[in-house]
Write a protein that holds these residues in place. Structure first.
Motif, PDB file in Angstrom:
ATOM      1  N   VAL A 144       0.758  -1.291  -0.103  1.00 37.87           N
ATOM      2  CA  VAL A 144      -0.131  -0.053  -0.050  1.00 37.87           C
ATOM      3  C   VAL A 144       0.821   1.427   0.149  1.00 37.87           C
ATOM      4  O   VAL A 144       1.816   1.560   0.759  1.00 37.87           O
ATOM      5  N   ARG A 145       0.669   1.872  -0.946  1.00 28.91           N
ATOM      6  CA  ARG A 145       1.383   3.313  -1.028  1.00 28.91           C
ATOM      7  C   ARG A 145       0.542   4.295  -0.119  1.00 28.91           C
ATOM      8  O   ARG A 145      -0.586   4.645  -1.002  1.00 28.91           O
ATOM      9  N   ILE A 146       1.047   4.704   0.819  1.00 29.93           N
ATOM     10  CA  ILE A 146       0.451   5.790   1.408  1.00 29.93           C
ATOM     11  C   ILE A 146       0.925   7.335   1.378  1.00 29.93           C
ATOM     12  O   ILE A 146       1.962   7.309   1.808  1.00 29.93           O
ATOM     13  N   PRO A 147       0.178   8.143   0.693  1.00 28.02           N
ATOM     14  CA  PRO A 147       0.671   9.557   0.659  1.00 28.02           C
ATOM     15  C   PRO A 147       0.768  10.358   1.907  1.00 28.02           C
ATOM     16  O   PRO A 147       0.320   9.730   3.045  1.00 28.02           O
ATOM     17  N   PRO A 148       1.443  11.214   1.812  1.00 24.15           N
ATOM     18  CA  PRO A 148       1.620  12.021   3.125  1.00 24.15           C
ATOM     19  C   PRO A 148       0.460  12.586   3.526  1.00 24.15           C
ATOM     20  O   PRO A 148      -0.673  12.712   2.745  1.00 24.15           O
ATOM     21  N   GLY A 149       0.069  12.426   4.831  1.00 22.38           N
ATOM     22  CA  GLY A 149      -1.100  13.078   5.380  1.00 22.38           C
ATOM     23  C   GLY A 149      -1.952  12.117   6.254  1.00 22.38           C
ATOM     24  O   GLY A 149      -3.274  12.306   6.225  1.00 22.38           O
ATOM     25  N   ALA A 150      -1.182  10.994   6.465  1.00 17.99           N
ATOM     26  CA  ALA A 150      -1.851   9.950   7.167  1.00 17.99           C
ATOM     27  C   ALA A 150      -1.795  10.460   8.852  1.00 17.99           C
ATOM     28  O   ALA A 150      -1.147  10.222   9.472  1.00 17.99           O
ATOM     29  N   ASP A 157      -3.569  10.527  12.716  1.00 18.08           N
ATOM     30  CA  ASP A 157      -4.070   9.497  13.698  1.00 18.08           C
ATOM     31  C   ASP A 157      -5.400   9.294  13.466  1.00 18.08           C
ATOM     32  O   ASP A 157      -6.216  10.420  13.640  1.00 18.08           O
ATOM     33  N   ARG A 216      -7.531   8.525  11.170  1.00 18.08           N
ATOM     34  CA  ARG A 216      -8.032   8.727   9.757  1.00 18.08           C
ATOM     35  C   ARG A 216      -8.016   7.526   9.237  1.00 18.08           C
ATOM     36  O   ARG A 216      -7.196   6.623   9.541  1.00 18.08           O
ATOM     37  N   ARG A 217      -9.378   7.194   8.510  1.00 16.00           N
ATOM     38  CA  ARG A 217      -9.317   5.727   7.673  1.00 16.00           C
ATOM     39  C   ARG A 217      -8.929   5.911   6.405  1.00 16.00           C
ATOM     40  O   ARG A 217      -9.289   6.823   5.641  1.00 16.00           O
ATOM     41  N   ILE A 218      -8.161   4.969   5.879  1.00 16.47           N
ATOM     42  CA  ILE A 218      -7.783   4.945   4.460  1.00 16.47           C
ATOM     43  C   ILE A 218      -8.500   3.638   3.940  1.00 16.47           C
ATOM     44  O   ILE A 218      -8.553   2.490   4.360  1.00 16.47           O
ATOM     45  N   HIS A 269      -0.869   6.433  15.110  1.00 19.26           N
ATOM     46  CA  HIS A 269       0.523   7.001  15.133  1.00 19.26           C
ATOM     47  C   HIS A 269       1.307   6.303  16.279  1.00 19.26           C
ATOM     48  O   HIS A 269       0.873   6.178  17.524  1.00 19.26           O
ATOM     49  N   GLY A 311      -3.313  16.800   3.473  1.00 21.95           N
ATOM     50  CA  GLY A 311      -3.741  15.927   2.335  1.00 21.95           C
ATOM     51  C   GLY A 311      -3.348  16.452   0.876  1.00 21.95           C
ATOM     52  O   GLY A 311      -2.221  17.103   1.148  1.00 21.95           O
ATOM     53  N   LYS A 312      -4.020  16.378   0.100  1.00 17.03           N
ATOM     54  CA  LYS A 312      -3.684  16.982  -1.402  1.00 17.03           C
ATOM     55  C   LYS A 312      -3.546  18.204  -1.422  1.00 17.03           C
ATOM     56  O   LYS A 312      -2.738  18.851  -2.106  1.00 17.03           O
ATOM     57  N   THR A 313      -4.166  18.995  -0.747  1.00 17.20           N
ATOM     58  CA  THR A 313      -4.348  20.424  -0.981  1.00 17.20           C
ATOM     59  C   THR A 313      -2.806  21.150  -0.548  1.00 17.20           C
ATOM     60  O   THR A 313      -2.639  22.331  -0.929  1.00 17.20           O
TER      61      THR A 313
END
Lengths: 330, 107
Positions: free
Chosen positions: A186-192, A194, A196-198, A222, A285-287
């Motif tokens: 799983v490639r998790i982008p920055p912004g994980a 605590d 949060r659900r992926i 975390h 997130g992406k912003t």
């Protein structure tokens, strides 16, 4: 599935009757020693860091610790640990449960996964997945596979920069006893952040009758960090300052998760005061938006004085008009 | 580009995921397999929260909402729950999760 029993007390080097405070201290010390950013032997340290985090995850939580102590009392010293009957994986009443899920690669050991986290369908507690009435034997009606949930341990650095994690999900159908293991990365982008659900699409339970598979929902946890802790996307750091730095103000170099910053401590800073550095927390997130970095000021007092220092403090005592308890009533 | 990357790293397939993903009502309907009326009905009764109000999330739903809807459908399918029992059950589960989180952050 026999799993190896983990001695969490030995991992943290504390006694079985250690207080919560002792556990916290032992954890901080070891986490600092083995933190991948700090340790010299990176590879060995990472394993140790994870083990220390896992032990802390269980022992610092009174409920989990109690459960762990009960498990330990039932442990036969045979290397492999068989769970007591009636627990997840015990197989005492196979009809009562639906699928069993076991994770690998989440950052926790198999032992932890089996007793303290593990996967569950839709995140419901043990045994609440149905009444054994799953119409899965040659069911004519196509039915989408169930969603599977589990926790994933993420370090603050991974939350900051993103990460690729190899995961495996083992599913046991208690009716047939068939086990199926699926591995993926799983490639998790920055912004994980605590809690949060992926959602990992299509990596849940397989579908029936040609229907789509369910999804896997990973909840981010975390890993505790020796120097920082997180709240949402904000990062907190306790900073020790000298009394004169707090009173007179100072410029202090403070390490953050992405580089050192020069922090201005204003004059007259009281202990416990929070200084905010905007935009130096975790990515949201992406912003590209980021949380803040909070420095909590603690004042450290010198405990040993040379004669010159003593003379200066004594001079301060005789000169100062400061009275922390206010004027006595006259 | 994608292919080259795949060829270089053999082993388990890589799944790209999103943190903070948001979905329009249409996409949400498709992902859960229910109609938009049903979703709005749940929303009216407070089973799921409102869509986002600002920025890129405006008018969109997050993974938390998607998860809740999937759980609702599961509870309806397997336990034949009606709206009242759904409300009650989700409330309890939500409270349970909140308390666990609170205990965790206290440490």
């Amino acid at each position: 599935m026999p799993v190896e029993f983990k001695d969490y007390y030995a991992t943290l080097g504390v006694a079985r009757d250690a207080s919560q405070e002792d556990i916290k201290k032992a954890f901080r010390k070891l986490a600092r020693q083995f933190h991948p950013d700090v340790a010299k032997d990176k590879r060995g340290a990472e394993e140790k860091f994870k083990a220390v985090n896992e032990a802390n995850e269980v022992l610092s939580d009174p409920v989990k610790r109690k459960k762990y102590d009960e498990l330990g009392a039932n442990w036969q010293d045979e290397g492999a640990f068989q769970p007591p009957p009636g627990r997840r994986g015990g197989g005492a009443h196979p009809g009562d449960r639906g699928q069993e899920f076991h994770f690998g690669g989440t950052g926790f050991s198999d032992f932890f996964e089996q007793f303290f986290s593990g996967g569950s369908r839709y995140g419901f507690p043990d045994g609440a997945t149905g009444f054994g009435d799953e119409p899965d034997s040659g069911g004519a009606r196509p039915r989408r596979g169930g969603d599977v949930e589990g926790d994933i341990l993420v370090t603050l650095e991974e939350a900051m920069r993103g990460t690729v994690r190899p995961l495996s999900l083992r599913m046991v159908n208690p009716q047939t006893g068939e086990a199926d293991t699926r591995s993926f990365q799983v490639r998790i982008p920055p912004g994980a952040i605590d809690g949060r659900r992926i959602r990992v699409p299509g990596q849940g339970e397989p579908g029936h009758g040609g229907a789509a598979a369910g999804d896997l929902f990973l909840r981010v946890r975390h890993a505790a960090h020796p120097d920082y802790y997180s709240r949402e996307a904000d990062i907190y750091h306790d900073l020790e300052v000298a009394p004169w730095e707090a009173v007179l103000g100072a410029e202090i170099m403070v390490p953050t998760l992405d580089g050192t910053i020069k922090l201005r401590v204003p004059q007259g800073t009281e202990p416990g005061r929070q200084l905010r550095v905007r935009g130096r927390g975790l990515p949201k997130g992406k912003t590209g938006e980021r949380g803040d970095f909070f420095v909590i000021v603690e004042v450290s007092l010198p405990t040993s004085l040379n004669s010159e220092e003593r003379a200066l403090w004594e001079k301060l005592r005789s000169t100062s008009e400061f009275d922390p308890r206010g004027a006595p009533p006259s | 580009m994608k292919h080259r990357k795949k060829a270089r790293s053999p082993g388990p397939p890589e799944v790209r995921v999103d943190v903070g993903a948001v979905y329009t009502l249409d996409v949400l309907c498709r992902l859960v397999g229910i109609s938009s009326q049903t979703i709005l009905h749940y929303q009216e009764h407070g089973l799921i929260g409102p869509a986002g109000s600002a920025g890129p999330a405006a008018g969109r739903f997050d993974d938390e909402t998607l998860r809740t809807l999937r759980r609702i459908e599961h509870l309806r399918d397997h336990y034949e729950m009606n709206l009242r029992s759904l409300k009650f059950t989700l409330g309890l589960l939500h409270e349970l999760e909140r308390l666990r989180d609170e205990m965790r952050t206290r440490r």
